[in-house]
Scaffold this motif. Sequence first.
Motif, PDB file in Angstrom:
ATOM      1  N   SER A  81      66.718 -77.690  97.783  1.00 47.58           N
ATOM      2  CA  SER A  81      67.209 -77.606  99.154  1.00 47.58           C
ATOM      3  C   SER A  81      67.744 -76.204  99.439  1.00 47.58           C
ATOM      4  CB  SER A  81      68.309 -78.636  99.374  1.00 47.58           C
ATOM      5  OG  SER A  81      69.282 -78.469  98.380  1.00 47.58           O
ATOM      6  N   GLU A  82      68.018 -75.437  98.367  1.00 43.58           N
ATOM      7  CA  GLU A  82      68.645 -74.130  98.571  1.00 43.58           C
ATOM      8  C   GLU A  82      67.643 -73.106  99.115  1.00 43.58           C
ATOM      9  OE1 GLU A  82      70.823 -73.025  95.132  1.00 43.58           O
ATOM     10  OE2 GLU A  82      72.325 -72.001  96.350  1.00 43.58           O
ATOM     11  N   VAL A  83      66.480 -73.051  98.488  1.00 43.75           N
ATOM     12  CA  VAL A  83      65.425 -72.158  98.966  1.00 43.75           C
ATOM     13  C   VAL A  83      64.144 -72.992  99.137  1.00 43.75           C
ATOM     14  CG1 VAL A  83      64.077 -70.086  98.524  1.00 43.75           C
ATOM     15  CG2 VAL A  83      66.438 -70.213  97.685  1.00 43.75           C
ATOM     16  N   PRO A  84      63.871 -73.437 100.366  1.00 37.11           N
ATOM     17  CA  PRO A  84      62.660 -74.232 100.576  1.00 37.11           C
ATOM     18  C   PRO A  84      61.434 -73.428 100.129  1.00 37.11           C
ATOM     19  CG  PRO A  84      64.045 -74.221 102.531  1.00 37.11           C
ATOM     20  CD  PRO A  84      64.639 -73.231 101.587  1.00 37.11           C
ATOM     21  N   TRP A 111      73.741 -60.707  91.264  1.00 33.19           N
ATOM     22  CA  TRP A 111      73.036 -60.148  92.424  1.00 33.19           C
ATOM     23  C   TRP A 111      73.983 -59.732  93.545  1.00 33.19           C
ATOM     24  CZ3 TRP A 111      68.322 -58.371  93.161  1.00 33.19           C
ATOM     25  CH2 TRP A 111      67.287 -58.798  92.347  1.00 33.19           C
ATOM     26  N   LYS A 112      75.277 -59.976  93.348  1.00 30.65           N
ATOM     27  CA  LYS A 112      76.210 -59.819  94.464  1.00 30.65           C
ATOM     28  C   LYS A 112      76.017 -58.489  95.204  1.00 30.65           C
ATOM     29  CE  LYS A 112      80.836 -60.165  94.132  1.00 30.65           C
ATOM     30  NZ  LYS A 112      81.739 -60.519  93.064  1.00 30.65           N
ATOM     31  N   ASN A 113      76.095 -57.433  94.423  1.00 29.44           N
ATOM     32  CA  ASN A 113      75.995 -56.118  95.013  1.00 29.44           C
ATOM     33  C   ASN A 113      74.589 -55.847  95.570  1.00 29.44           C
ATOM     34  OD1 ASN A 113      76.591 -53.560  95.657  1.00 29.44           O
ATOM     35  ND2 ASN A 113      76.568 -52.771  93.555  1.00 29.44           N
ATOM     36  N   SER A 114      73.568 -56.155  94.753  1.00 26.53           N
ATOM     37  CA  SER A 114      72.198 -55.812  95.154  1.00 26.53           C
ATOM     38  C   SER A 114      71.698 -56.671  96.311  1.00 26.53           C
ATOM     39  CB  SER A 114      71.250 -55.953  93.965  1.00 26.53           C
ATOM     40  OG  SER A 114      71.658 -55.069  92.947  1.00 26.53           O
ATOM     41  N   ALA A 115      72.137 -57.929  96.382  1.00 22.00           N
ATOM     42  CA  ALA A 115      71.719 -58.771  97.510  1.00 22.00           C
ATOM     43  C   ALA A 115      72.221 -58.122  98.799  1.00 22.00           C
ATOM     44  CB  ALA A 115      72.273 -60.182  97.354  1.00 22.00           C
ATOM     45  N   GLY A 116      73.430 -57.593  98.757  1.00 24.52           N
ATOM     46  CA  GLY A 116      73.990 -56.887  99.914  1.00 24.52           C
ATOM     47  C   GLY A 116      73.127 -55.685 100.299  1.00 24.52           C
ATOM     48  N   GLN A 117      72.628 -54.995  99.282  1.00 23.15           N
ATOM     49  CA  GLN A 117      71.779 -53.827  99.578  1.00 23.15           C
ATOM     50  C   GLN A 117      70.446 -54.248 100.208  1.00 23.15           C
ATOM     51  OE1 GLN A 117      71.441 -50.896  96.388  1.00 23.15           O
ATOM     52  NE2 GLN A 117      73.335 -51.666  95.523  1.00 23.15           N
ATOM     53  N   TYR A 118      69.900 -55.383  99.757  1.00 19.76           N
ATOM     54  CA  TYR A 118      68.670 -55.873 100.396  1.00 19.76           C
ATOM     55  C   TYR A 118      68.928 -56.234 101.861  1.00 19.76           C
ATOM     56  CZ  TYR A 118      65.465 -55.970  96.416  1.00 19.76           C
ATOM     57  OH  TYR A 118      64.634 -55.603  95.404  1.00 19.76           O
ATOM     58  N   LYS A 144      67.780 -67.021  95.912  1.00 19.04           N
ATOM     59  CA  LYS A 144      68.977 -67.874  95.813  1.00 19.04           C
ATOM     60  C   LYS A 144      70.228 -67.084  96.217  1.00 19.04           C
ATOM     61  CE  LYS A 144      71.461 -70.313  92.143  1.00 19.04           C
ATOM     62  NZ  LYS A 144      71.395 -70.671  90.717  1.00 19.04           N
ATOM     63  N   ALA A 145      70.327 -65.853  95.706  1.00 21.06           N
ATOM     64  CA  ALA A 145      71.503 -65.034  96.030  1.00 21.06           C
ATOM     65  C   ALA A 145      71.515 -64.691  97.518  1.00 21.06           C
ATOM     66  CB  ALA A 145      71.501 -63.763  95.186  1.00 21.06           C
ATOM     67  N   LEU A 146      70.359 -64.416  98.077  1.00 21.74           N
ATOM     68  CA  LEU A 146      70.306 -64.077  99.510  1.00 21.74           C
ATOM     69  C   LEU A 146      70.717 -65.280 100.350  1.00 21.74           C
ATOM     70  CD1 LEU A 146      67.007 -61.988  99.536  1.00 21.74           C
ATOM     71  CD2 LEU A 146      69.301 -61.136 100.097  1.00 21.74           C
ATOM     72  N   SER A 147      70.237 -66.444  99.940  1.00 23.04           N
ATOM     73  CA  SER A 147      70.583 -67.653 100.672  1.00 23.04           C
ATOM     74  C   SER A 147      72.095 -67.894 100.612  1.00 23.04           C
ATOM     75  CB  SER A 147      69.804 -68.821 100.066  1.00 23.04           C
ATOM     76  OG  SER A 147      70.374 -70.025 100.435  1.00 23.04           O
ATOM     77  N   ARG A 148      72.670 -67.679  99.433  1.00 23.49           N
ATOM     78  CA  ARG A 148      74.117 -67.931  99.272  1.00 23.49           C
ATOM     79  C   ARG A 148      74.989 -66.904  99.991  1.00 23.49           C
ATOM     80  NH1 ARG A 148      75.068 -70.422  93.208  1.00 23.49           N
ATOM     81  NH2 ARG A 148      73.732 -72.229  93.589  1.00 23.49           N
ATOM     82  N   SER A 149      74.381 -65.762 100.339  1.00 31.15           N
ATOM     83  CA  SER A 149      75.169 -64.731 101.038  1.00 31.15           C
ATOM     84  C   SER A 149      75.604 -65.243 102.410  1.00 31.15           C
ATOM     85  CB  SER A 149      74.332 -63.460 101.223  1.00 31.15           C
ATOM     86  OG  SER A 149      73.367 -63.674 102.256  1.00 31.15           O
ATOM     87  N   GLY A 150      74.886 -66.246 102.920  1.00 33.08           N
ATOM     88  CA  GLY A 150      75.214 -66.775 104.239  1.00 33.08           C
ATOM     89  C   GLY A 150      74.696 -65.896 105.371  1.00 33.08           C
ATOM     90  N   LYS A 151      74.060 -64.778 105.017  1.00 36.65           N
ATOM     91  CA  LYS A 151      73.598 -63.871 106.080  1.00 36.65           C
ATOM     92  C   LYS A 151      72.086 -63.908 106.267  1.00 36.65           C
ATOM     93  CE  LYS A 151      77.362 -60.671 105.464  1.00 36.65           C
ATOM     94  NZ  LYS A 151      77.844 -59.713 104.493  1.00 36.65           N
ATOM     95  N   VAL A 152      71.425 -64.645 105.356  1.00 37.82           N
ATOM     96  CA  VAL A 152      69.966 -64.666 105.384  1.00 37.82           C
ATOM     97  C   VAL A 152      69.512 -66.113 105.330  1.00 37.82           C
ATOM     98  CG1 VAL A 152      67.911 -64.074 104.042  1.00 37.82           C
ATOM     99  CG2 VAL A 152      69.756 -62.422 104.228  1.00 37.82           C
ATOM    100  N   GLU A 153      68.546 -66.430 106.154  1.00 38.95           N
ATOM    101  CA  GLU A 153      67.903 -67.747 106.036  1.00 38.95           C
ATOM    102  C   GLU A 153      66.568 -67.480 105.357  1.00 38.95           C
ATOM    103  OE1 GLU A 153      66.178 -71.070 109.016  1.00 38.95           O
ATOM    104  OE2 GLU A 153      67.805 -69.828 109.789  1.00 38.95           O
ATOM    105  N   ILE A 154      66.381 -68.047 104.187  1.00 41.53           N
ATOM    106  CA  ILE A 154      65.213 -67.631 103.401  1.00 41.53           C
ATOM    107  C   ILE A 154      64.348 -68.822 102.992  1.00 41.53           C
ATOM    108  CG2 ILE A 154      66.484 -67.625 101.178  1.00 41.53           C
ATOM    109  CD1 ILE A 154      64.841 -64.958 100.601  1.00 41.53           C
TER     110      ILE A 154
END
Length: 469
Positions: A81-84, A448-455, A31-41
């Motif tokens: 709809s957020e993470v199929p 997850w803000k910081n860690s999602a960025g690290q992933y 969910k956090a990765l999807s919300r980052s806008g940089k990952v399609e998950i």
Amino acid sequence: MGNIKVLYVSAESFPYAYVGGLGEVGASLPKALSRSGKVEIQRVMPGYKGVDCEKRTVTDFPVPMGKGYDSCILKTDLTDSEVPTYFVCNDRYFYRDHVYGYEDDGVRFFFLCSAVLEMLKHIPFKPDIIHLNDWHTGFISLLIRSSSMNVKTVFTIHNIIYHGYIPEEYVDGMLSDKEAKELGRPGYLDFMKAALMFSDGLTAVSPGYSKEIYSPELTGGLNLLIKARDDKVAGILNGIDTDLYNPENDDVIKYPYSWNNIENKKKNKKALCEYFGFPDEDVPLVSMVTRLEWIKGLDLVAEAMELMAQEKFRIVIHGSGNPYYQGLLTEMTRRFPEKVAVDFNYSPQLAKKIYAASDYYLMPSSYEPCGVGQLYAMRYGAVPIVNPVGGLKDTVKDRKNAKNNNGFHMKNRDAESLAEAMKRAFSLYGTAELDRLRENGMKADWSWKNSAGQYIKFYTDVLDIRRIK
Ligand code: GLC
């Protein structure tokens, strides 16, 4: 470069099916990765019996299993709809009462691995990265290597001590003699070893744990495989879903509160004490929300109770698992009926009520790759008392005169140290110093803000095949 496309594979994901922290991360990280806008998950997991959502069948296909094939029905959740999310379904393997604990777990999860590979031929989504989690997904890295697919794998180690095995014939022709031997031949080949050897990048769920996995004791000898992948290993701390876990705005909690309105937390405490039938007295309330298994230190808690017989406090323990520990804890409630309450029927709602009510939270784990309980506890203003290992050491600070300390450490992993840490913690009950520790925990950012960025950075590095460290 556009967004990175990630397929996230896990045996567990809340709310579909979950046993512990693996399932919480399986929900909150995508969910956090999807919300980052940089990952399609997108996510895939087994279609267990208990999975409750509005599903649609996408397709079906045969899945190679050793010398033969089994069939997979691929379904998808229509509501998220957020993470199929895809479910690989085969009733023989997954239509059972529990997620794990069967003699054929190795074959069941090999089916997951093999089905994920086949599924990629049938869905429009073409991932750049397949993100694998724990042993259940480990053979995907080998299957990818043996295919012509152009996709990288990242494997996250949530807990290196759990393993699964399959007979060699399942991966016939995919391994050199040397590799087969390293994976366990003669006998059974090990999923965890396959993941460590063949994934393009490895992560551990906290910086502390990413160092501990180099020790032979904690890994049962797998440290050598990690050493061989040294330049591809990173430690990224788990986060929590701070929308779902928010004491200021949580449907489950009767009296919402924040760090500067702590009076309401006391009302939640009173309500919970009544619920568990404790006498009405203003004494410290400590809790554990935990799977009942050896690593969680319940044996130490039972021993420490004897050493704490003179102290005034209450303890609530909530979680399901090994019947041995249910027996041990039930015995504790008989011995100390005014002090101890247990509930073995794990419910995320009751868990939240317990975090919200507690003054302190106990995690005397013998090791803890990350731990999410202490993060929920701090978010809800329960001050953690922990054995400082793995992620517990990274997140819970007990330093004299430090401005950012937020909890208490045991000196050693034994009952005396646990009792000492609890007494030290209880001696601050009702003081401004305890308020300060609680506030530090509540104000910190555990999202997850910081860690999602690290992933995302890690995915990028793996795709670039640059050195990771
Ligand atoms: C495993 C680990 C736990 C970690 C969780 C999520 O359950 O034992 O420490 O928090 O995975 O990564």
